[in-house]
Design a protein around this motif. Structure first.
Motif: not given
Length: 140
Positions: A55-77
């Motif tokens: 998530a960006w406010d112009k060029d400032r990073l203000v949020g992140i969701a960092r995940c490991l996933t197989d894209f179909v069964y489970v996503t570890y946030l």
């Protein structure tokens, strides 16, 4: 100081730099529980995540969701971080929605809540799971 912004941009095509991520994590409680002072390890955490929504406010990073996933069964946030100056504006919730939009509709999202966020996740629709386990050392 709270910064209220309505035009946050969410991206899945940019991994933040180490400096940007360190700055973000330094401005939220998650920074105290992640190895942001160990640059090599923290960089590898960013590099090895296979789904990162930012998530960006112009060029400032203000949020992140960092995940490991197989894209179909489970996503570890693994990490959901929002700069404390930008919290309580729905950015964290939108980051989770963006994660869901980049995985199959029936894939579940799993996380381990930070102590300060235990009540937050139930409030937005997550269910507590009584049989989750963690192993923080070598298996005996």
């Amino acid at each position: 100081m709270v910064i209220i912004i309505t035009d946050i941009v969410y991206r899945n095509d940019v991994k933040p730099s180490l400096a940007e991520a360190t700055e973000l994590y330094s401005h939220c409680t998650l920074g105290g529980r992640r190895p942001i002072g160990d640059e090599e390890r923290f960089q590898l955490m960013l590099d090895n995540a296979n789904l990162i929504i930012t998530a960006w406010d112009k060029d400032r990073l203000v949020g992140i969701a960092r995940c490991l996933t197989d894209f179909v069964y489970v996503t570890y946030l693994a990490d959901l971080a929002v700069d404390e100056r930008y919290q309580k504006q729905g950015i964290g919730k939108q980051l989770i929605r963006e994660v869901q939009q980049h995985t199959r509709a029936d894939a579940q999202v799993v996380l381990i809540a930070a102590p300060q966020a235990v009540d937050y996740y139930g409030h937005i629709g997550f269910s507590a799971h009584p049989s989750a386990w963690t192993l923080n050392k070598q298996l005996k």
